[in-house]
Design an enzyme around this catalytic site. Structure first.
Site, PDB file in Angstrom:
ATOM      1  N   ARG A  22       0.860  -1.191   0.000  1.00 39.77           N
ATOM      2  CA  ARG A  22       0.000   0.000   0.000  1.00 39.77           C
ATOM      3  C   ARG A  22       0.890   1.232   0.000  1.00 39.77           C
ATOM      4  O   ARG A  22       1.965   1.226   0.591  1.00 39.77           O
ATOM      5  CB  ARG A  22      -0.869  -0.038   1.255  1.00 39.77           C
ATOM      6  CG  ARG A  22      -1.809   1.098   1.446  1.00 39.77           C
ATOM      7  CD  ARG A  22      -2.687   0.899   2.678  1.00 39.77           C
ATOM      8  NE  ARG A  22      -3.606  -0.215   2.463  1.00 39.77           N
ATOM      9  CZ  ARG A  22      -3.849  -1.174   3.355  1.00 39.77           C
ATOM     10  NH1 ARG A  22      -3.252  -1.172   4.525  1.00 39.77           N
ATOM     11  NH2 ARG A  22      -4.699  -2.144   3.084  1.00 39.77           N
ATOM     12  N   ASN A  86      -1.032  -1.111  12.983  1.00 37.54           N
ATOM     13  CA  ASN A  86      -0.477  -2.110  12.071  1.00 37.54           C
ATOM     14  C   ASN A  86       0.758  -2.733  12.694  1.00 37.54           C
ATOM     15  O   ASN A  86       1.692  -2.013  13.043  1.00 37.54           O
ATOM     16  CB  ASN A  86      -0.045  -1.445  10.757  1.00 37.54           C
ATOM     17  CG  ASN A  86      -1.192  -0.800  10.030  1.00 37.54           C
ATOM     18  OD1 ASN A  86      -2.069  -1.480   9.517  1.00 37.54           O
ATOM     19  ND2 ASN A  86      -1.199   0.528   9.992  1.00 37.54           N
ATOM     20  N   ASP A 106      -3.490  -6.538  12.841  1.00 39.86           N
ATOM     21  CA  ASP A 106      -3.893  -5.167  13.113  1.00 39.86           C
ATOM     22  C   ASP A 106      -4.694  -5.140  14.409  1.00 39.86           C
ATOM     23  O   ASP A 106      -5.313  -6.132  14.790  1.00 39.86           O
ATOM     24  CB  ASP A 106      -4.771  -4.622  11.977  1.00 39.86           C
ATOM     25  CG  ASP A 106      -4.083  -4.670  10.632  1.00 39.86           C
ATOM     26  OD1 ASP A 106      -2.976  -4.141  10.517  1.00 39.86           O
ATOM     27  OD2 ASP A 106      -4.668  -5.240   9.695  1.00 39.86           O
ATOM     28  N   GLU A 122      -5.138 -14.046   8.142  1.00 43.17           N
ATOM     29  CA  GLU A 122      -4.224 -13.560   7.099  1.00 43.17           C
ATOM     30  C   GLU A 122      -2.774 -13.732   7.554  1.00 43.17           C
ATOM     31  O   GLU A 122      -1.906 -14.129   6.775  1.00 43.17           O
ATOM     32  CB  GLU A 122      -4.518 -12.090   6.799  1.00 43.17           C
ATOM     33  CG  GLU A 122      -3.715 -11.517   5.671  1.00 43.17           C
ATOM     34  CD  GLU A 122      -4.041 -10.047   5.404  1.00 43.17           C
ATOM     35  OE1 GLU A 122      -3.177  -9.380   4.790  1.00 43.17           O
ATOM     36  OE2 GLU A 122      -5.110  -9.558   5.814  1.00 43.17           O
TER      37      GLU A 122
END
Length: 179
Positions: A22, A86, A106, A122
């Site tokens: 990102r 994060n 997160d 994830e």
């Protein structure tokens, strides 16, 4: 190397396999020292790895640390300050951008400091796919525990008064930059 106060910088987040995760098109630096870099994203474009592009809706004060395995985004909303944390490698500014590696996990924190851990599935998936080491897993989970303790103690950056002071500083510095 540190960015300069009142400078706009670019932010890049990568994944463990070095793929781009990102980017943020601009962040206004209001503090930069050996302990942390504090930058504001206010109507900044964010580009996701899959090419999606979106504009941040509200001002956010972002805290990046050269020695901590996380960064914190405090979003200033009508209903108060909300935080998004994060788990990521320490952040490095190299003159081109402020960079870190995102490690999936997160923590979302509401205005009343209630929090929840996100993306554990994830993390497990990427841990196997990208070969996170046992040492890395240990550090990420140790830093997550430290982060939760900071939230519970309302320790910086989880202090609404500090966020308001920094936002006021941003407004002054941004106006100074225009003149």
């Amino acid at each position: 190397m540190l960015p300069k106060e009142k400078e706009y910088i670019y932010i890049q987040s990568f994944k463990h396999d070095k793929s781009l995760h990102r980017t943020w098109s601009k962040a206004f630096v209001i503090e930069a020292n050996d302990e942390r870099i504090v930058a504001i994203t206010d109507r900044s474009y964010v580009i996701e790895a899959d090419g999606r592009k979106w504009l941040t809706r509200e001002p956010a004060i972002c805290f990046f640390y050269p020695d901590k395995w996380y960064n914190v985004i405090s979003m200033i909303r009508k209903k108060g300050v909300f935080y998004y944390c994060n788990l990521a490698s320490p952040s490095i500014y190299d003159g081109e951008a402020l960079k870190n590696i995102d490690y999936d996990l997160d923590i979302k924190v509401n205005n009343d400091f209630e929090y929840s851990i996100l993306d554990e599935d994830e993390y497990e998936e990427h841990s196997k796919e990208m070969g996170y080491s046992k040492d890395l897993d240990y550090v990420v989970h140790k830093q997550m525990k430290e982060l939760m303790e900071r939230i519970e103690r309302r320790e910086s950056p989880f202090d609404h008064d500090e966020i308001q002071r920094l936002y006021n500083r941003y407004l002054i510095l941004k106006e100074d930059r225009r003149q």
